[in-house]
Design an enzyme around this catalytic site. Structure first.
Site, PDB file in Angstrom:
ATOM      1  N   TYR A 199      -2.044  11.490   2.276  1.00 48.01           N
ATOM      2  CA  TYR A 199      -2.942  11.782   1.156  1.00 48.01           C
ATOM      3  C   TYR A 199      -3.011  13.281   0.878  1.00 48.01           C
ATOM      4  CZ  TYR A 199      -4.469   6.954   1.560  1.00 48.01           C
ATOM      5  OH  TYR A 199      -4.502   5.581   1.584  1.00 48.01           O
ATOM      6  N   HIS A 202      -6.970  -6.725  -0.929  1.00 47.37           N
ATOM      7  CA  HIS A 202      -5.940  -5.705  -0.735  1.00 47.37           C
ATOM      8  C   HIS A 202      -5.019  -6.060   0.425  1.00 47.37           C
ATOM      9  CE1 HIS A 202      -4.165  -1.688  -0.859  1.00 47.37           C
ATOM     10  NE2 HIS A 202      -4.326  -1.613   0.453  1.00 47.37           N
ATOM     11  N   ASP A 234       0.843  -1.191   0.000  1.00 48.97           N
ATOM     12  CA  ASP A 234       0.000   0.000   0.000  1.00 48.97           C
ATOM     13  C   ASP A 234       0.892   1.260   0.000  1.00 48.97           C
ATOM     14  OD1 ASP A 234      -2.975   0.934   0.468  1.00 48.97           O
ATOM     15  OD2 ASP A 234      -1.811   2.019   1.974  1.00 48.97           O
TER      16      ASP A 234
END
Length: 337
Positions: A259, A318, A157
């Site tokens: 982010y 994931h 990730d």
């Protein structure tokens, strides 16, 4: 100033950026209004969790900050250093089974809690979480720990995004790279013109002040837990989740800064083209990923993105590391031999 605003988006991508923004706003409204509940029954009980994760931690002074680092395995330098980089919203302990496995195989293994997470330092400035700073943390970590000043870097990730960045911007510190469920940057830029944008709406939601922290923390972090439950039932333990909740309580704002810094950088500088990584790279991709479409793996493995690449799709979500740890260990071990 590297963050001087140059353009909103590269020519040809304005429409896709506007679409991305619209999707983010629409999903944000739904996200605020839609009730979220989490079924505790999907978590397994693992009373031995704390014993299994009782690692030796060290404090590493790197790049002007302190990182909390798991350090296991022999220190004789006979085998390459392995560095494991965790993703969002986890911690270094997500690699527990890999740390135990590879340290027993004779590797010195280090796994930091990345800046902003858990007991590592948490700079307040959003742009302190730009990949330029994150990558220098790891460059100095490798330089300090590896006798040959090189390491095998393995990431999942966000940790995998950081691994890509290291391979492109600081290749001298990488001997090999292993990527788990994170696309090459150029592949992801291409994805913003596709339906992948619908799956990435949360990146824009996270740009808002205060509201993401409030919504994520609401109902005892049920939204994060629902994200984890996209893996099959019993993948995560109650004990691991309780430990994560404690970390999220103190780290949520700085975790979201990853982010914020990434999206702000696009608006300051435009979308950068990175070109091909020349580091030998293994991509392990859980093809049932709810957040990243499977074609991103094959796109990342193309020669224009990764000049020396092996791609393996696996039947997993994931959360591939926790879901199929033995298979992940085997694939990494075979690649390193």
């Amino acid at each position: 100033d590297v963050y001087k605003r140059q353009s909103m988006c590269l020519p040809g991508l304005v429409a896709s950026c506007n679409l991305f923004f619209f999707i983010g706003l629409l999903s944000f409204g739904i996200f605020l209004l839609y009730p979220v509940s989490f079924e505790e029954s999907v978590l397994r009980d693992d009373p031995s969790y704390y014993k299994k994760t009782n690692f030796e931690y060290k404090i590493a002074n790197v790049n002007g900050i302190k990182l909390s680092v798991i350090d296991e395995g022999p220190k004789d330098g006979k085998k390459d250093l392995i560095v494991f980089l965790h993703g969002f919203p986890e911690s270094a302990k997500m690699w527990t089974k890999q740390i135990r496995y590879f340290s027993k195989a004779g590797y010195r293994v280090i796994a930091p809690d990345l800046r902003g997470y858990n007991n590592s330092d948490k700079p307040e400035n959003v742009m302190d979480y730009h990949l330029d700073h994150l990558s220098m943390d790891i460059v100095e970590l490798v330089t300090n720990y590896a006798k040959k000043k090189q390491a095998i870097v393995i990431g999942h990730d966000w940790g995998a995004a950081l691994t890509w960045y290291l391979s492109l911007k600081h290749p001298s510190v990488l001997k090999r790279a292993v990527i788990l469920n994170a696309p090459h940057f150029d592949a992801f830029s291409k994805a913003l013109t596709t339906t992948q944008a619908f799956s990435s709406w949360y990146m824009l939601f996270f740009q808002l002040p205060f509201i993401p922290e409030w919504r994520i923390s609401k109902d005892d972090f049920s939204w994060f837990l629902i994200g984890l439950s996209s893996a099959p039932s019993q993948t995560f333990s109650k004990q691991q989740v309780e430990e994560y909740k404690k970390m999220w309580t103190s780290s949520i704002s700085t975790m979201l800064n990853y982010y914020k810094a990434a999206v702000r950088n696009i608006f300051y500088k435009g979308i950068e083209r990175f070109g091909a990584s020349k580091i030998p790279t293994l991509i392990i991709w859980g093809e049932n990923d709810k957040y990243l479409q499977a074609w991103l793996a094959s796109e990342s493995a193309k020669p224009e993105n990764c000049a020396n690449c092996k791609l393996v799709y696996v039947n997993a979500s994931h959360w591939v590391v926790e879901e199929i740890s033995p298979e992940v260990n085997s694939l990494i071990e075979q690649y390193l031999e």
